[in-house]
Design a protein around this motif. Structure first.
Motif, mmCIF file in Angstrom:
data_model
loop_
_atom_site.group_PDB
_atom_site.id
_atom_site.type_symbol
_atom_site.label_atom_id
_atom_site.label_comp_id
_atom_site.label_asym_id
_atom_site.label_seq_id
_atom_site.Cartn_x
_atom_site.Cartn_y
_atom_site.Cartn_z
ATOM 1 N N THR A 241 -1.783 12.447 8.914
ATOM 2 C CA THR A 241 -3.112 12.809 8.428
ATOM 3 C C THR A 241 -3.440 14.253 8.761
ATOM 4 O O THR A 241 -4.189 14.907 8.049
ATOM 5 N N PHE B 96 -16.479 8.742 1.360
ATOM 6 C CA PHE B 96 -15.596 9.864 1.667
ATOM 7 C C PHE B 96 -15.422 10.781 0.464
ATOM 8 O O PHE B 96 -15.284 11.996 0.615
ATOM 9 N N ILE B 97 -15.436 10.197 -0.719
ATOM 10 C CA ILE B 97 -15.344 11.052 -1.914
ATOM 11 C C ILE B 97 -16.512 12.019 -1.953
ATOM 12 O O ILE B 97 -16.346 13.229 -2.136
ATOM 13 N N MET C 67 -11.176 5.433 8.982
ATOM 14 C CA MET C 67 -11.039 4.468 7.879
ATOM 15 C C MET C 67 -9.795 3.611 8.044
ATOM 16 O O MET C 67 -9.828 2.401 7.795
ATOM 17 N N PHE C 68 -8.680 4.267 8.467
ATOM 18 C CA PHE C 68 -7.461 3.461 8.670
ATOM 19 C C PHE C 68 -7.733 2.375 9.695
ATOM 20 O O PHE C 68 -7.341 1.219 9.526
ATOM 21 N N GLU D 77 -16.194 14.629 0.937
ATOM 22 C CA GLU D 77 -15.341 15.783 0.676
ATOM 23 C C GLU D 77 -15.842 16.558 -0.533
ATOM 24 O O GLU D 77 -15.670 17.761 -0.619
ATOM 25 N N PHE E 27 -1.706 1.833 -11.002
ATOM 26 C CA PHE E 27 -1.325 0.865 -9.978
ATOM 27 C C PHE E 27 -0.906 -0.454 -10.620
ATOM 28 O O PHE E 27 0.028 -1.114 -10.173
ATOM 29 N N LEU F 44 0.832 -1.205 0.000
ATOM 30 C CA LEU F 44 0.000 0.000 0.000
ATOM 31 C C LEU F 44 0.863 1.250 0.000
ATOM 32 O O LEU F 44 0.699 2.150 -0.821
ATOM 33 N N LEU G 27 -10.840 9.982 8.032
ATOM 34 C CA LEU G 27 -9.688 9.252 7.484
ATOM 35 C C LEU G 27 -9.119 8.288 8.515
ATOM 36 O O LEU G 27 -8.882 7.109 8.229
ATOM 37 N N VAL G 28 -8.895 8.803 9.728
ATOM 38 C CA VAL G 28 -8.303 7.946 10.752
ATOM 39 C C VAL G 28 -9.241 6.782 11.045
ATOM 40 O O VAL G 28 -8.803 5.630 11.191
ATOM 41 N N VAL H 22 -9.966 9.373 -10.610
ATOM 42 C CA VAL H 22 -11.160 8.564 -10.773
ATOM 43 C C VAL H 22 -10.829 7.113 -11.088
ATOM 44 O O VAL H 22 -11.492 6.202 -10.603
ATOM 45 N N TYR H 23 -9.786 6.928 -11.869
ATOM 46 C CA TYR H 23 -9.506 5.568 -12.300
ATOM 47 C C TYR H 23 -8.006 5.287 -12.270
ATOM 48 O O TYR H 23 -7.342 5.204 -13.307
ATOM 49 N N PRO H 24 -7.446 5.154 -11.077
ATOM 50 C CA PRO H 24 -5.994 4.982 -10.972
ATOM 51 C C PRO H 24 -5.529 3.568 -11.272
ATOM 52 O O PRO H 24 -4.340 3.284 -11.239
ATOM 53 N N LEU I 172 -14.655 4.550 1.694
ATOM 54 C CA LEU I 172 -13.807 5.435 0.898
ATOM 55 C C LEU I 172 -14.620 6.184 -0.145
ATOM 56 O O LEU I 172 -14.427 7.373 -0.373
ATOM 57 N N THR J 148 -2.942 4.853 4.543
ATOM 58 C CA THR J 148 -3.396 3.523 4.950
ATOM 59 C C THR J 148 -2.203 2.602 5.094
ATOM 60 O O THR J 148 -2.106 1.819 6.048
ATOM 61 N N TRP K 168 -15.591 1.239 -7.410
ATOM 62 C CA TRP K 168 -16.733 2.128 -7.587
ATOM 63 C C TRP K 168 -17.992 1.260 -7.500
ATOM 64 O O TRP K 168 -18.585 0.908 -8.503
ATOM 65 N N TRP L 93 -11.387 0.478 -8.701
ATOM 66 C CA TRP L 93 -10.781 1.776 -8.396
ATOM 67 C C TRP L 93 -9.371 1.580 -7.853
ATOM 68 O O TRP L 93 -8.397 1.797 -8.542
ATOM 69 N N ILE L 94 -9.290 1.163 -6.614
ATOM 70 C CA ILE L 94 -7.970 0.931 -6.030
ATOM 71 C C ILE L 94 -7.899 -0.536 -5.663
ATOM 72 O O ILE L 94 -8.817 -1.061 -5.041
ATOM 73 N N LEU M 64 -5.981 -3.904 0.093
ATOM 74 C CA LEU M 64 -6.897 -2.768 -0.021
ATOM 75 C C LEU M 64 -7.596 -2.832 -1.372
ATOM 76 O O LEU M 64 -7.009 -2.549 -2.415
ATOM 77 N N PHE N 19 -9.916 -0.316 8.343
ATOM 78 C CA PHE N 19 -9.183 -1.180 7.422
ATOM 79 C C PHE N 19 -8.263 -2.131 8.182
ATOM 80 O O PHE N 19 -8.185 -3.321 7.889
ATOM 81 N N TYR O 256 -0.414 3.441 8.214
ATOM 82 C CA TYR O 256 -1.153 3.046 9.405
ATOM 83 C C TYR O 256 -1.052 1.550 9.641
ATOM 84 O O TYR O 256 -0.955 1.096 10.780
ATOM 85 N N LEU P 299 -8.056 16.481 -2.701
ATOM 86 C CA LEU P 299 -9.505 16.293 -2.704
ATOM 87 C C LEU P 299 -9.838 14.936 -3.327
ATOM 88 O O LEU P 299 -9.336 14.612 -4.395
ATOM 89 N N PRO P 300 -10.673 14.173 -2.650
ATOM 90 C CA PRO P 300 -11.057 12.884 -3.232
ATOM 91 C C PRO P 300 -11.665 13.082 -4.612
ATOM 92 O O PRO P 300 -12.375 14.055 -4.850
ATOM 93 N N LEU Q 273 -12.847 -1.872 3.466
ATOM 94 C CA LEU Q 273 -13.597 -0.648 3.700
ATOM 95 C C LEU Q 273 -15.016 -0.772 3.169
ATOM 96 O O LEU Q 273 -15.803 0.158 3.256
#
Lengths: 181, 102, 502, 660, 482
Positions: free
Chosen positions: C421, D158-159, D207-208, D162, C480, C327, D204-205, C474-476, D155, C403, D88, D78-79, D84, D211, C406, C389-390, D217
């Motif tokens: 953070t 969260f989008i 979420m950590f 924010e 990755f 991560l 955020l915290v 949006v689409y990483p 997550l 993450t 979407w 997404w990720i 993790l 996780f 953490y 920003l997300p 998540l």
């Protein structure tokens, strides 16, 4: 235990004279005296040479060193008229430091030569005389190359002496600029 | 035995060498400095000759011969240099020749 | 895997050839010089896409490796060994993208000595690409040091008021680190018998003391470049004084070289030490995050603010790297790209207002959004990307890093991640502070009332960055995916040590 | 056929369109909005929002007949790094659909209202160009809010979380060159964003921790994980719940992070209605409801939530009493009502909280929009009374400048009255039922909580009465109020719709019928409706009337005169000043948070960074130069010194050599 | 003397004879046509160079073990001949501009070069001493060439006094070694030492004194103090010539005597080397920082570079590093020679008649006015700094590598850190040339410009492919005596 043989007595006297004349040169205010004292030193060393079987070198020492070179010195001294220059320079600590370091070096020499030295070599006064024949033979056989090289060194020295002392008829531009300043 | 230990000669030459070095360091007159240099060379020569005797060969004496020549050459150049400097500046005091420093 | 024509070699050659062509063009033909430079950099970009096409994303191995004998002295060979893997491919792409953009951005900003500027830029590109591609430590070092020269001139000739101070400081700081790295490289090469990074990976039989020293020698070089607190002090000066394009490249690529160095050298070569050092580096990273943010908040010069923001952002990258888990590492690599895009874009917008007003002080602006609406909107997106920003790129990187930190076994202090953070809050503080003072409020200076909005060239300059900012946000996944195998490989390498340490 | 189609489970796959419709709307407006003209531009935005509502409604219908929950639909990956995995994913369950309906429903009404409102607003603020921009932001907001409520993972939530914060920032700063000193609005926007970020830090915290504890998540996987065992697990869950609470206090403007909301009133009034009253600020409530399984595991997390909500409810109500700005009163009222909701979800009364969320959305949106109507009406009057060349500072929002509007703006007056009564909790309006349910729960929970909430309810009734009287009764106290006029139907129709909803909204969850209860039970398990008690209902009704009566006692008997001191101030003295000055919370923040941070930054930036760190670096350079000059001192220029140095070197070397 | 002896020293002999003949020929060349002398001198060096190259690969002791012709000597002799050629290119234009054009300049230069070549070939301490004098005396005279400019006089006198002083130590050291081993030929000395039973006290003191003399020539701390003054005062082309020539000759003797003849004392000598190397690197680099005169700055830099070379020689007796030690030192002499000559060429080109434009700040704007010269100077400065891919980097690379290989990591780190300091003052020159505006004028003479730019190109090109040079340096040790 040290035994005072006649050879030793002579050696010590001559050595004392050599050191004394060297010291005298070191301390003399007048350059002419210094030169003369150096001549004395050279001569004493030449005496030693005679004593330890190197008559040719002793002779050369007197003619080349004490004679020719020192005359050259005296000549320049007289030419420039710079017999005396104020003794104390801008760097005062110099004398003390020099004396101290000199003593240290002498002490080191005594330590390594006399105290620590393992060399059992000794000099036979009057013995092992090297004659001129032998020297000539070596010079033109084994030492031919260095001999030739010395000639070039002398040539260079001659060129240098002439180049440096030759009065230019037309002064260089540098000289003029320097004069203007 | 009426021999003299080699080390005596070595010490004598060392003292003369050091005195020469001290002369170079302490004197202001370049002529005397040159003389001191000659003294140093002379001290080295003494060593050569002494060893030459001790070893019973002539090589050391040859070396002395070369040194004398070289010394003569050096003196010639050095004196010429002093003459040239004297002409240009009217003085040969080496302490005055210290414009370049730091 | 060898192909007949290797994209990497061509990639390295193109800017070099471009530079030579520039050399032949008379200095007075400025537009021609610009076009040649742009076309060269675009060709390089195209080649990097070709490289991407050839790249097998499922493989963790080095690819497109070229290994030519270069020097062979006594025992140890120095090779011209280049290759690309998941750790470096994004950096290579970032380099080619940002170089093209930088050249485009200096179209009108640089009017004097265009030839030299463009030539140095292309040379710089060679150096940067070389750093990311080199797989031989000596080759790496050569490229690493080589990048200094063009950058030094770019700052020194085309820089601002205190350019000389900044240029020299930049040079000396970087060199200060790299000289010790050279010692370490030589030590490794001499005693381990090779300079090849892949061969050296996971070297065994180092005494712990030696390993620590070597690790630190590498780390110092890279930490200065990154820069990690408290070695960052060259950065604000260099950034502020550099010409816009120089700042873009400096922030966008040169700083990444430091972080990349950690990935390429410190972790695989000294896994055990890296694990032991992780808490300390994480601590420094967090200090950097907060320190950079707080210091940025106090800056009056926009460019300086952005410069300090780099300290903060790169703190995240370092935190991610020393999380030492997939991560953190993937987040860190992505964040390297993100920072290149966002901060590069920030420097571009600063450059755009500087070109118009010849000042960068926040107090000289205000209400720009009203005068330059398009510019304001573009700037906002960039600022928000930097804020994290997300939905924009910065968040994806920061979140994965945090993450990772953490959950990191190596760092093992969850407080570290929590403190980091806080940096998320502080980033909003200084960036919105800047946005408010420059773009919002009333137009306080009459000179600003007649400012022209961005032109098409400027929009084209920013557009690719904005597109990438949105895309990654949006689409990483594709990003990755490129790095995942290599990172997993790296983590697998460290795993046994991690078990042993904990 | 049609029925079959819309009840089929496949319809649920449409869920992503609740996001895409607003996205399409915003893109259209972004690209060609300026060319479309105001009506079309606003219309497209409203349509986008309306289509999202329709979609949500279809989901409702389909979900109703497909009760097996939850439905998760994947749009894209997404990720995906190591463990993790976040995608979407959209989640369709009763809770999310409820929120979607509220958001898009109220949102659409406000969009329509804004077509008219913004037409006037952009002209008042002399920048008609910005009309389209407003609708872009509004659609962006709907989109973000939809992401927030439809997310399947923390997550993704969260989008949206924010994202709506961003919209809030943009819309508060919509007139970024206005406000105090020309930057007041910009500063308010920044304050909102940063305060929200503090909350987001908690998110955020949290979420950590989630996780680390649950390895995912995704809601489904987290909730299915079960209670963690062991001492550590227990504390982790408590930590999660407390950090989530921090997030809630930020977004839902609870103590101690509520400070941004009153300032957020700088945005155009439709924004205050939509974002800062009806939808965005309730996201916190939604979050707690959504995380119910986690809170259920937490030892005292829910209690903390409940107490924060309760204290906020009372605290904000006291401040509302002392305000003169019509929107500020409503803002503090919103904070207070959010306190009720948060208290409710904290007590485990998720349905009650959600119920209040919905009704509050109706009547608070109504109140804000009506206030906007009032403001614009008065602005109109102000402009008509104003001569061209001299501009007098005039605040149309200051209630002391209003009065007597009931005669001039009849529709607005009546709908406002409905809203006020609903808020005050007068039966049978919507507010009564939802609030009563919360109060009933509180009685079961803790008597002090019960008492505090009742007191807050009393204050609510009191300050609404005060407001209604100050604004609508008595004489017009300024020329502007004198010349105020009713707004066009595009604005009033949505008001009427909302008024109707405020009246009948209580029907959603009538005692013993409990439609909402059964609906939400499918998602939030293990919640029971409060036993309806006529005693409690009576008490709360009495409190409401008590509030209204005392309000009338102070403000209704004698009409307010321009420049007079608040009657309550005569009675309460310094206590009223405390309310008026908002308990000096902003000042406290300034002294204890902002200024220290600025000072610390200043110390870091100048003495530490420049003097210490940079100074050390430069100092090393200077030191080198100094040493360099020191070495230069040795270089005296005297050849004899050089010879001495050589001699010293000789002595040293020999000394070393002969001792070896 | 045999034909073999004669052939062994053919290049040296040819050069010495050529110089002597040139002295005569020069008498007939009019004052305004000294270009002919220069060209004749240059061709003499070129012929010598070719003759030197032809000796590559052979190894022989000649003239009764007085000299040795091996690759080590050939390598350095080639360097000396080339140095001489470049020095002539630099000097011709300079002497013209300064109005000190003299045929003797070239003659003396040739003699000095032959002295250096003899130094590299010397296999006997007598030869070392004589070669030292033969190379030094012309340099004393050349330094004084610009008399009556006072700096020139001062420099010449200082150089002369200290040079003779140092020669005295060499001489005395030779005497003591002779005393210890009965011999002055290096082969014999080695044989005696290996046989054992010697008075090590005499031997080691003698070696120490030789070290003093050689360190003086290479300008190592604490025997470096003449360097700044002499470099500053001597005419720039002369300085350029001696910066590499005298230094390389000094190192030639140092390497020959210490690494080839006296490796058995390494345990004692190596720490001494290490300390001196560290001091030299530190003092040279640090002192250079505060210099504003570019000649003086480069003088300190020259001290520093001597330190780097010395650093590589520290592990000279470590079997793992010995070959690399000498090879990297040899390579660095070439590296330093190319770079240094180039830098002095630029300095000579920029210097004014009155000795003006020697301050670092005088270089302001050179980048604009003389782009080629400035670019060349940039290359030299970066090469001095050790920035890749220039030749200076590779030079240092091999030096540091050797130090690390020999186990002297700390020394290498000192070297690396001091080269960081050096970046500071080298960069200052670049700063002036490019980042500052100025009206500096430089010589447009083709010779000096070709010399500068040509050297810059070499520095760059060899920098790209340094292997050849290093391999050459390695091969130079392949057939060394001992």
């Amino acid at each position: 235990m040290l035994q005072l043989t006649p050879q030793l007595i002579i050696f010590f006297s001559v050595a004392a004279l050599a050191i004394a004349s060297a010291l005298g040169m070191l301390f003399s205010r007048n350059t002419v005296y210094a030169a003369l004292l150096l001549v004395l030193n050279f001569t004493t060393v030449a005496l030693i040479y005679f004593m330890i079987g190197a008559p040719f070198i002793g002779l050369a020492q007197i003619t080349i060193y004490a004679g020719a070179i020192m005359v050259l010195f005296l000549f320049v001294i007289m030419l420039l008229g710079t017999e005396v220059i104020a003794k104390h320079g801008p760097v005062g600590f110099q004398h003390i430091a020099a004396a101290f370091i000199g003593l240290v070096v002498i002490a080191e020499a005594i330590f390594v030569f006399l105290i620590k030295g393992q060399s059992a070599l000794s000099i036979i006064p009057g013995g092992n005389v090297v004659d001129v024949m032998e020297i000539g033979d070596l010079l033109y056989n084994q030492y031919l190359l260095p001999f030739e090289i010395t000639s070039f060194i002398l040539l260079v020295a001659v060129i240098g002496a002439i180049l440096l002392t030759k009065q230019e008829r037309v002064k260089s531009r540098i000289g003029k600029d320097e004069a203007k300043k | 035995m009426n021999t003299i230990p080699m080390s005596y000669f070595l010490v004598l030459s060392a003292i003369m060498f050091s005195l020469g070095a001290i002369g170079v360091i302490t004197r202001r007159n370049p002529l005397v400095i040159f003389m001191s240099l000659e003294l140093m060379f002379n001290a080295a020569n003494l060593t050569f000759v002494a060893f030459s005797n001790a070893f019973g060969n002539a090589n050391g004496q040859i070396f002395v011969f070369f040194v004398m020549v070289v010394a003569a050459a050096e003196v010639a150049v050095g004196l010429a240099l002093i003459v040239a400097i004297f002409r240009a500046r009217g003085s040969i005091d080496i302490d005055l020749m210290s414009s370049m420093k730091n | 895997m060898t192909t007949a024509i290797n994209p990497l070699v061509i990639l390295l050659l193109i800017p070099l050839v471009g530079g030579l062509i520039l050399w032949l063009i008379p200095a007075s033909r400025k537009n021609m010089l610009r076009w040649v430079a742009l076309v060269t950099s675009l060709t390089a970009f195209g080649t990097s896409l070709w490289m991407l096409a050839q790249f097998d994303a499922d493989s963790a191995d080095l690819q497109m490796v070229v290994k030519l004998p270069w020097m062979n002295f006594v025992k140890v060979a120095v090779n011209f060994e280049i290759g690309v893997d998941g750790l470096s491919i994004l950096m290579v792409l970032l380099t080619t993208v940002l170089t093209s953009i930088s050249i485009l951005s200096s179209w009108t900003a640089v009017q004097e000595k265009v030839k030299g500027f463009m030539a140095f830029f292309l040379l710089l590109e060679v150096g940067m690409l070389g750093v990311f591609l080199a797989q031989d430590m000596i080759l790496f070092y050569v490229f690493w040091e080589f990048t200094l020269i063009p950058m030094y001139f770019l700052i020194g000739i085309w820089g601002g008021e205190r350019k000389i101070y900044a240029a020299v400081k930049f040079f000396l700081f970087t060199m200060a680190g790299s000289v010790l790295m050279l010692a370490a490289i030589l030590w490794l090469g001499v005693f381990k018998g090779t300079f090849s990074v892949p061969e050296l990976t996971n070297i065994f039989g180092l005494l712990p003391g030696t390993a620590w020293l070597l690790f630190l020698a590498f780390a110092l070089a890279f930490a200065i470049k990154v820069p990690m607190f408290p070695l960052h002090t060259w950065l604000p000066d260099a950034h502020v004084e550099a010409p816009t394009a120089g700042s873009v490249i400096l922030a966008g690529v040169l700083l990444k070289m430091g972080a990349y160095g950690f990935l390429r050298f410190n972790l695989p070569l000294f896994p055990e030490i890296a694990i032991k050092a992780a808490p300390w580096f994480a601590f420094l990273a967090v200090v950097g995050i907060i320190y950079g943010a707080a210091t940025a908040f106090m800056q009056k010069d926009v460019k300086k603010l952005v410069a300090y923001s780099s300290v903060s952002h790169l703190g995240f990258v370092m935190l991610g790297i020393f999380a030492l888990n997939p991560l953190g590492l993937q987040g860190a690599i992505l964040q390297m790209v993100n920072h290149g895009l966002s901060t590069g874009a920030l420097f571009l917008i600063v450059g755009m207002i500087y070109e118009r007003r010849h000042t960068r002080l926040m107090s000289d602006f205000g209400g720009l959004w009203k005068v330059m609406p398009v510019f304001g909107t573009l700037s906002l997106v960039i600022v928000l990307s930097s804020v994290g920003l997300p939905g924009l790129n910065g968040f994806v990187g920061e979140f994965t890093i945090l993450t990772g930190a953490y959950t990191s076994v190596a760092i093992n202090y969850t407080l570290t991640a929590i403190l980091a953070t806080v940096g998320v809050i502080l980033a909003a503080v200084y960036l919105l502070h800047m946005f408010q003072h420059v773009y919002l409020g009333t137009v306080t200076h009459d000179e600003n009332k007649s400012l022209k909005d961005v032109n098409w060239r400027e929009i084209i300059t920013l557009a690719p960055l904005l597109a990438l900012i949105l895309w990654i946000g949006v689409y990483p996944k594709p990003f990755f995916a490129l790095m995942a195998p290599a990172v997993n490989n790296l983590v697998a390498l460290m795993q046994p040590y991690l078990m042993a340490v904990k | 056929m049609l029925i079959e189609t819309i009840t089929s489970v496949r319809i649920l796959q449409l869920v992503s369109w609740v996001v895409f419709f607003p996205l399409i709307g915003l893109l259209i407006n972004l690209v060609i909005g300026r060319k479309l003209g105001e009506r079309l531009s606003g219309g497209i935005a409203s349509l986008a929002s309306g289509l999202a509502f329709v979609t949500a409604f279809l989901l409702l219908v389909s979900l109703n007949s497909n009760p097996e929950a939850p439905h998760v639909y994947r749009l894209a990956e997404w990720i995906n790094i190591g463990s993790l995995v976040v995608n979407w994913d959209f989640r369709v369950d009763t809770l999310s659909v409820t929120m979607m309906l509220v958001v898009s429903g109220v949102g659409t009404l406000i969009h329509v209202y804004a077509i008219g409102y913004m037409h006037a607003d952009v002209r008042l603020n002399k920048d008609p160009e910005r009309y389209t921009r407003f609708f872009i932001y509004m659609n962006l907001f709907i989109m973000m809010m939809m992401i927030l409520v439809s997310a399947e993972s923390y997550l993704m939530t969260f989008i949206g979380w924010e994202g709506v914060g961003l919209c809030s920032y943009l819309l508060i700063g919509f007139w970024f060159e206005k406000g105090k000193d020309g930057v007041g609005n910009a500063i308010a926007a920044k304050k909102a964003f940063i305060t929200n970020r503090v909350g987001d830090f908690g998110f955020l915290v949290a979420m950590f921790m989630i996780f680390l504890q649950f390895g995912s998540l995704d809601f489904t996987r987290v909730f299915a994980a079960g209670t963690p065992t062991g001492e550590l697990g227990k504390w982790v869950v408590i930590g999660i719940s407390l950090f989530l609470l921090l997030a809630v206090t930020g977004k839902s403007a609870q103590l101690p992070l509520f400070v941004w909301l009153p300032d957020a009133m700088a945005g155009p009034t439709p924004v205050s209605a939509l974002i800062h009253a009806a939808t965005m600020v309730t996201a916190g409530v939604y979050l707690v409801a959504r995380s119910a399984p986690i809170f259920a595991m937490s030892a005292f997390g829910p209690d903390a939530v409940a107490w924060v909500g309760t204290i906020t409810a009372l605290f904000a109500a006291t401040i509302a009493i002392g305000q003169y700005d019509i929107k500020k009163v409503l803002a503090y009222s919103t904070i207070s009502q959010l306190g009720f909701m948060v208290a409710a979800v904290g007590m485990g009364a998720y349905v009650a909280g959600m119920f209040h969320l919905i009704t509050h959305a109706f009547f608070k949106a109504l109140l804000f929009l009506s206030a906007g109507s009032v403001i614009q009406g008065v602005e109109y009057g102000h402009h008509h009374a104003q001569h061209v060349d001299h501009h007098v500072e005039f605040d149309p929002q200051d209630m002391r400048n209003l009065g007597g509007l009931s005669r001039r703006m009849k529709v607005t007056f009546w709908v406002y009255l409905v809203g006020a009564l609903a808020l005050a909790g007068v039966a049978p309006l919507a507010g009564f039922f939802s609030k009563d349910e919360i109060v009933t729960f509180a009685l079961g929970k803790h008597p002090v909580m019960f008492g505090m909430l009742l007191l807050a309810a009393f204050f609510t009734a009191f300050y609404m009465t005060r407001q209604v009287w100050m604004v609508f009764f008595g004489n017009a106290r300024t020329e502007a109020a004198e010349g105020a006029k009713e707004n066009p139907p595009v604005m009033t129709v949505p008001l009427i719709v909302l008024a109707v909803l405020s009246i009948v909204g209580g029907a959603l969850n009538l005692p013993h019928v409990e439609t909402l209860q059964h609906w939400l039970e499918r998602t939030i398990h293990g919640v029971h409706p409060a036993e309806f008690s006529f005693v409690v209902a009576g008490v709360s009704l009495a409190v409401a009337f008590g509030g209204i009566l005392s309000g009338w006692f102070f403000y209704g008997r004698k009409h307010w005169e321009l420049g007079q001191v608040d009657p309550l101030k005569k009675l309460l003295g310094p206590v009223f000043t405390v309310f008026e000055r908002k308990w000096w919370v902003d000042e406290i923040y300034n002294v204890f948070v902002l200024q220290p941070y600025k000072d610390a930054s200043a110390i870091l930036a100048e003495p530490i960074d420049q003097k210490l760190i940079d100074g050390t670096a430069n100092g090393l350079g200077k030191l080198t130069g100094l040493v360099s000059r020191g070495l230069g001192l040795l270089q005296t220029g005297f050849v004899r010194t050089y010879a001495l140095m050589i001699f010293i070197g000789v002595a040293a070397i020999l000394g070393y050599l002969i001792t070896r | 003397m045999t034909v073999k002896d004669f052939l062994s020293l053919l290049p040296h002999t040819v050069l010495l004879v050529w110089a002597s003949l040139l002295l005569l020929v020069d008498l007939f060349i009019p004052k305004n046509k000294k270009a002919i002398t220069a060209m004749l001198a240059g061709s003499g060096l070129l012929i010598t160079f070719i003759l030197v190259l032809r000796q590559w690969g052979g190894q022989s002791l000649a003239y009764h073990q007085m000299v040795v012709v091996d690759n080590f000597a050939v390598f350095l002799n080639g360097l000396f001949a080339l140095t001489g050629i470049v020095s002539i290119l630099i000097a011709y234009d300079y002497l013209n501009r300064m109005s000190i054009q003299k045929g003797e300049y070239y003659v003396l230069l040739l003699f000095s070069v032959s002295g250096m070549m003899l130094m590299a070939s010397a296999a006997d301490l007598i030869m070392v001493f004589l070669a030292l004098e033969l190379l030094s005396i012309p340099l004393y005279i050349l330094s004084a060439l610009a008399i009556p400019r006072s700096e020139s006089a001062e420099a010449a006198l200082k150089y002369f006094i200290l040079g003779a002083f140092a020669a005295g130590f060499v001489l005395y050291g030779t005497a003591l070694i002779f005393g210890a081993t009965q011999n002055t030929a290096l082969v014999e000395i080695v044989a005696k030492i290996n046989a054992g039973g010697l008075d090590t006290g005499l031997l080691i003191v003698g070696a120490g004194l030789l070290l003093v003399g050689f360190s003086f020539k290479v300008a190592a701390v604490p025997f470096h103090m003449w360097t700044p003054d002499v470099y500053q005062g001597a005419p720039s082309p002369v300085t350029g010539f001696m910066s590499i020539g005298a230094k390389a000759a000094g190192f030639a003797a140092l390497i020959r005597v210490f690494t080839l003849a006296l490796p058995s004392f390494s345990a004692v000598i190596a720490p001494l080397f290490a300390v001196m190397a560290a001091l030299t690197m530190i003092v040279g680099n640090v002192a250079a920082v505060s210099q504003s005169n570019i000649k003086r700055m480069l003088a300190y830099s020259s001290i520093a570079h001597a330190g780097y070379i010395l650093m590589a020689l520290v592990p000279y007796a470590n079997p793992a590093a010995a070959a690399n030690a000498t090879a990297s030192a040899l390579m660095y002499l070439v590296v330093y020679g190319l770079t240094s000559l180039g830098a002095w060429a630029v300095i000579s080109a920029v210097e004014k008649v009155d000795g003006g434009d020697l301050g670092v700040h005088d270089y302001s704007g050179l980048g604009k006015r003389h782009p080629w010269l400035a670019a060349a100077m940039t290359v030299f400065m970066l090469s001095f700094t050790g920035v890749p891919p220039l030749i200076g980097f590779w030079g240092k690379f091999f030096l540091f590598r050797t130090a690390i290989e020999g186990g002297y990591v700390l020394l290498a780190i000192i070297g690396l850190l001091t080269s960081l300091i050096s970046a500071w003052y080298y960069l200052r020159v670049i700063v002036m040339m490019y980042f500052r505006d100025g009206e500096v004028e430089a010589s447009k003479a083709i010779t000096i410009n070709v010399a500068a730019v040509g050297l810059a190109v070499l520095v760059l090109l060899i920098g790209l492919l340094p292997t050849g040079l290093f391999n050459l340096a390695l091969q130079a040790l392949a057939n060394g005596m001992g």
